[in-house]
Design an enzyme around this catalytic site. Structure first.
Site, PDB file in Angstrom:
ATOM      1  N   HIS A   1       0.712  -1.254  -0.108  1.00 32.39           N
ATOM      2  CA  HIS A   1       0.097  -0.057   0.063  1.00 32.39           C
ATOM      3  C   HIS A   1       0.725   1.345   0.011  1.00 32.39           C
ATOM      4  CE1 HIS A   1       0.369  -0.440   4.513  1.00 32.39           C
ATOM      5  NE2 HIS A   1       0.512   1.121   4.305  1.00 32.39           N
TER       6      HIS A   1
ATOM      7  N   ASP B   1       0.395  -7.830   1.189  1.00 28.26           N
ATOM      8  CA  ASP B   1       0.417  -6.339   1.413  1.00 28.26           C
ATOM      9  C   ASP B   1       2.267  -6.235   1.323  1.00 28.26           C
ATOM     10  OD1 ASP B   1       0.387  -3.655   1.720  1.00 28.26           O
ATOM     11  OD2 ASP B   1      -0.160  -3.802   3.634  1.00 28.26           O
TER      12      ASP B   1
ATOM     13  N   SER C   1       4.617   2.311   8.117  1.00 31.09           N
ATOM     14  CA  SER C   1       4.483   1.086   7.122  1.00 31.09           C
ATOM     15  C   SER C   1       5.556   0.728   6.125  1.00 31.09           C
ATOM     16  CB  SER C   1       3.214   1.483   6.085  1.00 31.09           C
ATOM     17  OG  SER C   1       2.028   1.772   6.865  1.00 31.09           O
TER      18      SER C   1
END
Length: 484
Positions: free
Chosen positions: A228, A259, A338
């Site tokens: 993402h 992911d 992230s």
């Protein structure tokens, strides 16, 4: 000689000093050879026996010197022989014909010392004396004072020259505490070792620039991050290293459902991270989350493993759905973390930070509330190797689909579909069977089956506990890769 005068020496013998007010010193008559001078009595006692008194003329038997008067013996006030004016000296001593010309003008006759009386000792004031204890103590004290004054002056001069102010801050230096020594196994030692391998990832997109974190996986420049972070990008990316330098990067491949994405940067001397074993983690193990939360590069936060195999179903509305059995941690993770590494107490990467839980309303900015989730590194490594090798990742499947919880006591997931010739069919599972556990992990939600299966690599064998009717049974299922 017996009268205190030595003709051979021409010297003098000490005698009592003349009293104040006395006239010029006089000299007593010398003793003739063969004659003996009678002792002098006290003043006023008269002539001694056998000693003729002087009448002012020549003394009988005393030869007169040629060309001068005969020396007269002075008499006392009583007319007898004795010291004149309390003196025993001749008044015309310098005219004495028998006087040694080399002798001094003052001739001293030793005084009579009374029996039993010792003369008072005389100390020479100029003679060197023996040092006293006070002197011996005074010398080192003065030396110490001088040394201290000199040392203080030199210290002040050096301090002023070095730019030190008058105020002294802090206490005296002490031994560094053990907790502040930053041993390699300490959290500070772990962070110092891992930080050079962590990067900030920036990807350009039509809507602006997406920013996240990543870490170096290979010496030739492969970097692991989240899907993402790079999703929706134009293919242009850059990497900011720990020292602040930057380099362009290209997207190698990505897998939306896990992911995980891989980018590559060209730069020599890269140091990849050390990988750990996410299957060996235990709840309570200490961990560090490293990355660039809210664009704050090189941020390190600490926490523990809060839970394991926390099945996640995530994704943006209208986008792909992501499944993974996550590592839950209370280490502070925010937007920008992230793709960064979650490392254990030995500095080994055990997960990839991915999502957080928040209590904000729709459209508001989410922040950390102590619930963060990371993709297990064993799964991330497998997906990364697939992407580097083939450009895409394989998905692990069981060949069956569950439609939801049974709603009965004991829980479990009822199978709604079993693919023919698939792994579940090969293990004897049928539609209607209730899956209770996979490798001992209870099944309560449909996402549990998908997320937990994808934790394992294709070809792995798992134990499935299920219930058919009222009977509980176990079977072994060999997982396979998706045909897509």
């Amino acid at each position: 000689m017996t009268d205190g005068w030595d003709w051979r020496r021409g010297g003098e013998t000490p005698a009592p000093a003349r009293p104040p007010g006395a006239g010029a010193p006089s000299v007593g008559p010398p003793t003739m050879p063969g004659a003996e001078r009678p002792p002098l009595g006290p003043p006023g006692s008269g002539p001694a026996p056998g000693w003729p008194a002087s009448s002012g003329g020549p003394t009988p038997g005393w030869p007169a010197p040629s060309g001068g008067p005969t020396p007269a013996w002075p008499t006392s006030a009583s007319g007898g022989p004795g010291p004149a004016e309390a003196s025993a000296w001749w008044s015309n001593a310098l005219a004495d014909p028998w006087r040694d010309p080399a002798a001094p003008t003052a001739v001293v006759v030793p005084g009579v010392v009374a029996p039993g009386a010792e003369p008072e000792p005389v100390t020479d004031p100029d003679a060197p004396g023996r040092p006293t204890l006070r002197h011996l103590l005074l010398i080192p004290v003065i030396t110490a004072l001088l040394a201290g004054t000199l040392g203080g002056a030199l210290g002040y001069a050096f301090a002023v020259r070095g730019g030190a102010g008058a105020a002294v801050l802090g206490s005296a230096p002490a031994e560094v505490p053990a907790l502040a020594q930053r041993k390699p196994e300490s959290l500070a030692g772990v962070a110092e070792r891992v930080l050079p391998s962590v990067v900030t990832v920036r990807v350009s997109s039509l809507g602006g620039t997406s920013e996240g974190s990543g870490f170096i996986a290979t010496t030739d420049g492969h970097v692991i991050t989240n899907d993402h972070v790079v999703a929706g990008g134009t293919g242009k990316a850059s990497v900011v290293f720990n020292d602040g330098s930057t380099a362009p990067a290209t997207i190698v491949g990505q897998d939306a459902e896990s992911d995980i994405a891989v980018i590559k940067v060209s730069r020599p001397g890269l140091r990849p991270v050390e990988f750990g074993d996410s299957d060996a983690l235990a709840v309570g193990d200490p961990v560090l989350a490293i990355g660039s939360p809210l664009s704050l590069a090189n941020t390190v936060t600490a926490g523990i493993v809060s839970a394991l195999d926390r099945t996640m179903q995530a994704g943006e509305p209208g986008g792909p759905v992501r499944y993974y059995a996550a590592i839950q941690t209370d280490a502070a993770v925010n937007h920008g973390n992230s793709g960064g590494p979650l490392v254990d107490g030995a500095g080994r990467v055990v997960g990839v930070n991915s999502t957080i839980k928040s209590l904000v309303a729709e459209g508001q900015e989410a922040g950390n509330i102590g619930l963060a989730f990371a993709i297990p590194i064993n799964q991330a490594k497998r997906v990364t190797q697939d992407i580097i090798g083939t450009g895409k990742a394989r998905r692990t499947v069981i060949g069956a689909r569950a439609d939801g919880p049974t709603g009965v006591v004991g829980g479990g997931l009822r199978l709604a579909e079993v693919e023919p010739s698939g792994p579940a069919d090969g293990a004897g599972l049928k539609v209607g069977d209730v899956i209770l556990k996979i490798n001992g992990r209870p099944m309560t939600e449909p996402t549990d089956l998908t997320a937990l299966v994808r934790k394992y690599a294709p070809g792995s064998i798992v134990t499935v506990e299920y219930r058919r009717g009222s009977a509980r049974q176990n079977t072994s299922v060999t997982l396979a890769a998706d045909a897509k």
